[in-house]
Motif scaffolding. Structure first.
Motif, short mmCIF file in Angstrom:
data_model
loop_
_atom_site.label_atom_id
_atom_site.label_comp_id
_atom_site.label_asym_id
_atom_site.label_seq_id
_atom_site.Cartn_x
_atom_site.Cartn_y
_atom_site.Cartn_z
N GLU A 164 1.17 70.10 -17.52
CA GLU A 164 -0.11 69.39 -17.43
C GLU A 164 0.09 67.90 -17.16
N VAL A 165 1.05 67.29 -17.87
CA VAL A 165 1.30 65.86 -17.71
C VAL A 165 1.83 65.56 -16.31
N GLN A 167 1.32 67.30 -13.61
CA GLN A 167 0.22 67.47 -12.65
C GLN A 167 -0.71 66.28 -12.67
N TYR A 168 -0.96 65.75 -13.86
CA TYR A 168 -1.82 64.57 -13.99
C TYR A 168 -1.21 63.40 -13.23
N HIS A 169 0.08 63.17 -13.40
CA HIS A 169 0.74 62.05 -12.72
C HIS A 169 0.68 62.21 -11.21
N SER A 171 -1.27 64.08 -9.37
CA SER A 171 -2.64 64.06 -8.84
C SER A 171 -3.17 62.64 -8.73
N GLY A 172 -2.71 61.78 -9.63
CA GLY A 172 -3.16 60.39 -9.62
C GLY A 172 -2.27 59.48 -8.82
#
Length: 297
Positions: A164-165, A167-169, A171-172
């Motif tokens: 999750e982390v 993917q967050y990085h 994606s941003g």
């Protein structure tokens, strides 16, 4: 039915007194000095006092700090003439100090023909059980959420949270460094000293890794004897990996013995177009290259 306006005042007063006194809802009447002029049985029971002896006393005198919270709400009604509804007061009543309570307080002005308040109607609802149940439910939810995202042996983030982390990085458009850490010699610790020793090694290494990064970085147990660190991009990741190798190699006390493991660490720098799986694969390949060279990074 005869309209209430046609009833004699003594009857209205009597009926009101009967209703208030016999109501199962904790109810009382305060004068403008915030002294009880009437406390029904339900309110007396909630207060932990005899309703007859409560007359003439203020909430503070009866309940201490908890009563002070009630008086604060009622004092506002005296000043504004407007009802104060739904306020929750929390504390330990001086009359029943065995535990904290949570009460919902409604204080309403009693006026004659829209004049200023002449008295205050106090209605108290005990919401202690409901509040405790909600707290327990929230604690269970937090516990389940923690269990779903953390490794039980080390307390680190688990693979699910790691993905999750990352993917967050990505994606941003944030491109961290990813370090794949594989312990060398861990199987021997398990085989010789047992799984309890192995768990101690994992927990100790986890603490060392956790304490080596900043709060915004992530340390996760990837599985078995593998860890993944997600660290900020403005760090020399390879130099950092070398320091981690030395840190991991420090002896670990266990049952009067000194256990030790080594580490092979692969580094992958995230960039545009990277996927989570691709980034982890590159870090994994880099780690195996290091292991094959037996340099321990």
């Amino acid at each position: 039915m005869t309209p209430s306006s046609d009833l004699p005042p003594w009857l209205i007063s009597g009926v009101a007194d009967i209703v208030l006194t016999s109501s199962p809802t904790p109810t009382g009447v305060l004068n403008l000095e915030l002294r009880h002029v009437m406390v029904n049985q339900a309110l007396g029971k909630l207060y932990g006092v005899d309703p007859r002896t409560a007359t003439g006393s203020t909430p503070v005198q009866l309940l201490g700090h908890l009563g002070g919270q009630i008086e604060q709400r009622c004092r506002a009604v005296v000043g504004t003439g407007r009802a104060e509804l739904g306020h929750v007061v929390t504390g330990v009543p001086s009359t029943a100090p065995e535990g904290e309570v949570h009460w919902q307080v409604d204080c309403l002005p009693v006026s004659h023909e829209n004049g200023p308040p002449g008295a205050l109607l106090l209605v108290v609802t005990d919401i202690t059980a409901r509040t405790r149940a909600m707290r327990s439910l929230n604690e269970q939810r937090r516990s389940l959420a923690y269990q779903a995202s953390h490794d039980p042996v080390t307390g680190l983030a688990n693979r699910f949270q790691l993905l999750e982390v990352l993917q967050y990085h990505l994606s941003g458009q944030s491109f961290p460094n990813v370090l794949m850490v594989d312990l060398d010699g861990f199987k021997e610790v398990n085989d010789v000293h047992g799984h309890a020793a192995g768990d101690q090694v994992l927990a100790t290494i986890a603490d060392r890794l956790r304490n080596s990064v900043r709060t915004e970085d992530l340390v996760a147990r990837y599985g078995g004897d593998e860890f993944v660190l997600v660290i900020r991009p403005n760090v020399d990741a390879r130099a950092f990996a070398e320091r981690l190798v030395d840190l991991i190699a420090e002896p670990i006390p266990w049952a009067g013995k000194q256990l030790s493991v080594g580490a092979s660490i692969g580094v992958a720098e995230a960039g545009p177009g990277d996927s989570v799986s691709g980034l982890l694969h590159r870090a994994d390949e880099a780690m195996y290259e290091v292991k094959a060279d037996r340099k321990g990074t």
